[in-house]
Enzyme design. Sequence first.
Site, short mmCIF file in Angstrom:
data_model
loop_
_atom_site.label_atom_id
_atom_site.label_comp_id
_atom_site.label_asym_id
_atom_site.label_seq_id
_atom_site.Cartn_x
_atom_site.Cartn_y
_atom_site.Cartn_z
NE ARG A 167 -7.63 -9.18 -4.51
CZ ARG A 167 -8.72 -8.69 -3.95
NH1 ARG A 167 -9.90 -8.94 -4.47
NH2 ARG A 167 -8.64 -7.91 -2.88
CE LYS A 196 -3.88 -1.97 2.58
NZ LYS A 196 -5.08 -2.03 1.79
CG HIS A 236 -11.91 -1.11 8.24
ND1 HIS A 236 -12.41 0.15 8.09
CD2 HIS A 236 -11.24 -1.11 9.42
CE1 HIS A 236 -12.06 0.89 9.13
NE2 HIS A 236 -11.36 0.14 9.96
CD GLU A 280 -4.70 6.02 3.80
OE1 GLU A 280 -5.90 5.87 4.10
OE2 GLU A 280 -4.16 5.49 2.84
P1 ADP Z 1 -12.56 -7.60 -2.57
O1 ADP Z 1 -11.58 -6.52 -2.24
O2 ADP Z 1 -12.18 -8.45 -3.71
O3 ADP Z 1 -13.94 -7.16 -2.59
P2 ADP Z 1 -12.02 -8.43 0.04
O4 ADP Z 1 -10.79 -7.61 0.02
O5 ADP Z 1 -13.08 -8.12 1.01
O6 ADP Z 1 -12.59 -8.57 -1.42
O7 ADP Z 1 -11.69 -9.95 0.24
C1 ADP Z 1 -10.73 -10.60 -0.49
C2 ADP Z 1 -9.89 -11.21 0.56
O8 ADP Z 1 -10.47 -12.46 0.96
C3 ADP Z 1 -8.54 -11.56 0.11
O9 ADP Z 1 -7.66 -10.49 0.18
C4 ADP Z 1 -8.19 -12.66 1.09
O10 ADP Z 1 -7.68 -12.18 2.29
C5 ADP Z 1 -9.51 -13.35 1.40
N1 ADP Z 1 -9.62 -14.64 0.69
C6 ADP Z 1 -8.61 -15.43 0.34
N2 ADP Z 1 -9.01 -16.50 -0.30
C7 ADP Z 1 -10.32 -16.46 -0.36
C8 ADP Z 1 -11.32 -17.30 -0.90
N3 ADP Z 1 -11.03 -18.39 -1.58
N4 ADP Z 1 -12.59 -16.94 -0.74
C9 ADP Z 1 -12.89 -15.82 -0.13
N5 ADP Z 1 -11.99 -14.97 0.37
C10 ADP Z 1 -10.71 -15.27 0.28
P1 ADP Z 2 -8.15 -3.46 2.26
O1 ADP Z 2 -6.87 -3.75 1.60
O2 ADP Z 2 -8.33 -4.21 3.50
O3 ADP Z 2 -9.30 -3.49 1.31
P2 ADP Z 2 -8.31 -0.56 2.09
O4 ADP Z 2 -7.13 0.33 2.23
O5 ADP Z 2 -8.80 -0.80 0.72
O6 ADP Z 2 -7.98 -1.96 2.77
O7 ADP Z 2 -9.49 -0.01 3.00
C1 ADP Z 2 -10.61 -0.77 3.33
C2 ADP Z 2 -11.69 0.09 3.93
O8 ADP Z 2 -11.23 0.83 5.05
C3 ADP Z 2 -12.23 1.15 3.01
O9 ADP Z 2 -13.21 0.64 2.16
C4 ADP Z 2 -12.78 2.17 3.98
O10 ADP Z 2 -14.00 1.78 4.49
C5 ADP Z 2 -11.80 2.13 5.10
N1 ADP Z 2 -10.76 3.14 4.91
C6 ADP Z 2 -9.61 2.99 4.27
N2 ADP Z 2 -8.88 4.11 4.29
C7 ADP Z 2 -9.59 5.01 4.99
C8 ADP Z 2 -9.38 6.36 5.41
N3 ADP Z 2 -8.26 7.00 5.13
N4 ADP Z 2 -10.33 6.98 6.12
C9 ADP Z 2 -11.46 6.32 6.45
N5 ADP Z 2 -11.73 5.06 6.11
C10 ADP Z 2 -10.81 4.40 5.40
MG MG Z 3 -9.33 -2.49 -0.27
#
Ligand code: ADP
Ligand code: ADP
Ligand code: MG
Length: 672
Positions: A300, A116, A235, A200
């Site tokens: 992905r 990130k 989150h 952040e």
């Molecule tokens: P997206 O960002 O694609 O909407 P999320 O970030 O909420 O989905 O979830 C994806 C995460 O689910 C992956 O980063 C991983 O940590 C976890 N994961 C890994 N393998 C699987 C799987 N086979 N089915 C569901 N979730 C998985």
């Molecule tokens: P992940 O890799 O787990 O998906 P993200 O960085 O995409 O993590 O953030 C997941 C969620 O966390 C976002 O959809 C949002 O709800 C919350 N989030 C992320 N960054 C911020 C921020 N700077 N301020 C408030 N909420 C945040």
């Molecule tokens: Mg995310």
Amino acid sequence: MFNKILIANRGEIACRVAATARRLGVRTVAVYSDADASAKHVAACDESVHIGGSAPKDSYLQWERIIAAAKATGAQAIHPGYGFLSENEAFADACAANGLVFIGPSAASIQAMGLKAESKRLMEQAGVPLVPGYHGEDQDPAMLKHEADRIGYPVLIKASAGGGGKGMRAVEKAEDFAAALASCQREARNSFGSDAVLIEKYVQRPRHIEIQVFGDTHGNCVYLFERDCSVQRRHQKVLEEAPAPGMTPELRQQMGLAAVAAAKAVNYVGAGTVEFIVEQPGGYDHPEQMRFYFMEMNTRLQVEHPVTEAITGLDLVEWQLRVASGEPLPLKQDELKFHGHAIEARICAENPDNQFLPATGRLAVYRKPGHASFERSTVRFDDGVREGDAISPFYDSMVAKLIVHGATRAEALARLDAALTQTHIVGLATNVQFLRHVVVSESFAQARLDTALIPREAAVLFQQDRVGRELAVAAAVAQTLVHEKAGETPDPFSRTDGWRPFGLTKRRFDFEYQGEALTAQLAYLHDGALHLSVGEVAGPLSFTALPAESGTRIDLQFHGRRQTVQTWQFGETVHLFCDLGAAVITELDALAHAGETAAEGGRLTAPMPGKVVSFAVKAGDAVKKGQPLAVMEAMKMEHTIAAPADGTVAELLFAPGDQVTEGAELLKLQSA
Ligand code: ADP
Ligand code: ADP
Ligand code: MG
């Protein structure tokens, strides 16, 4: 196009990829762990290869074995799905080194977006707007604290290598920073193998809006519009929809172009998602004031890709396969259109009323909404399980995805609620009823979206009993009478309304409902009618019942109301589903329970199978009710076990790192 591909994943996404491959005439190879030997995804593929033990690190993350399986079966390409190896650049490289096509971007693109912090530095150079924050390499805790102070609270600490909502901590005030940092680093080390973090500014009342992008090997890159994924818990996404309510064509284009710029900055090929956090300084009613900042790019296919498929009419997995086999993108930007509105609900094995604690167990009843089908339908249900399958602690708690499409958002909403009403799962806790409550909540219905929607609407989302004890009792009594009737020899004069020939008789029922004991009186009247009283409520009861598949469909009239209730009986317990909601009611045998004492005082047990991470107390410590005692890790998340009452810790029964089974006693507590 390929002749044969290997799918390096499990569950719904493996089934999803297999469905498109089949349609395109591409043969498929499944890989599976011990726990998945008879899983649906194995049956969905043409061939399968066992790759190891149940834990992901022993199977789905064993990339040497997966590559060996691809070579042994003659697969030309590997689809990684999401999670597992999908964003692992070493795996993408290894595929190439072994003459296999990795269905996804290049190792270099994955690497550039994988961390990130680094991806943010890169995006800054590409001119993509960022949230104010610190994403440097120096990880000295004092320095990180200093940066947090500079940014101003609240701040968000994120694991630099994090994803899926794991490894993230919001910090409200300076005093809480050190503890939050330590806990975030620990989760990050366990889940991602690195404890580097970034900090952040925590954006207040933000929306999560992401753009689907697609690149090919001929230098083309397009955006397939946006998805709003603001409805989240911990989150993690709960509901996702497309298009984003309130989105203007101008903002859509700006965000789309920013996402394409982000993808082009890393020479992106294949399906990807650029996630933005969106500030709404003008509130819900002024979407034109929305400001967006780059959060991360997921290199992905995303869990929620079906909502984009629903509004565009495209199959994104087909696009992935075409692009990976060297074809150009099927459509250009100005040829892409969308229509209507789509919403996805993630159906998870978890207990929303207990902090979304993941649940494990067997799907004793697993009924999908009627008319659900995989493709080109207004109700789509993507899953990787069948009735009777177990949800194990080894993998994600997502059971299925329900996707609906309608001409308008209101139409999609109504369809989603109806489809959730018809989704019947018995055997473990799920969030199905919780999802219904979210869908009909005022905030969601009015599209007043932000990531705090769930806490804001908590009063109407959690601990809801929309069925009510009167209806539950009436249904359970009817179920008992139907059950008794079914056991009798067929009689031409038999009636399912409980008719008895000998005038008025009375019968007492004892139930447990919502943790409470209830007594009901049933009277058989001289004319064959029934009269039921439940507490203060009394009135005529009548019903007709039809066996429906394995359950029973009871058309019930009690206390002036009519309801159709679907019931499943397991021993003394009746699970019922109706328009109002779902409920569980158990008939008690009064004698059997007479001598039982109420509380199990002093036992503190693991709510689920998992690993003990740490104890916050030691033997001899005095603790207060609600004080954290231990941290467990299960299903990739940390759970804190708190003291149920004031007391003294008598003994710790495990050590950090120990695996424990569900119900195992973790420590002994002496009540004060
Ligand atoms: P997206 O960002 O694609 O909407 P999320 O970030 O909420 O989905 O979830 C994806 C995460 O689910 C992956 O980063 C991983 O940590 C976890 N994961 C890994 N393998 C699987 C799987 N086979 N089915 C569901 N979730 C998985
Ligand atoms: P992940 O890799 O787990 O998906 P993200 O960085 O995409 O993590 O953030 C997941 C969620 O966390 C976002 O959809 C949002 O709800 C919350 N989030 C992320 N960054 C911020 C921020 N700077 N301020 C408030 N909420 C945040
Ligand atoms: Mg995310």
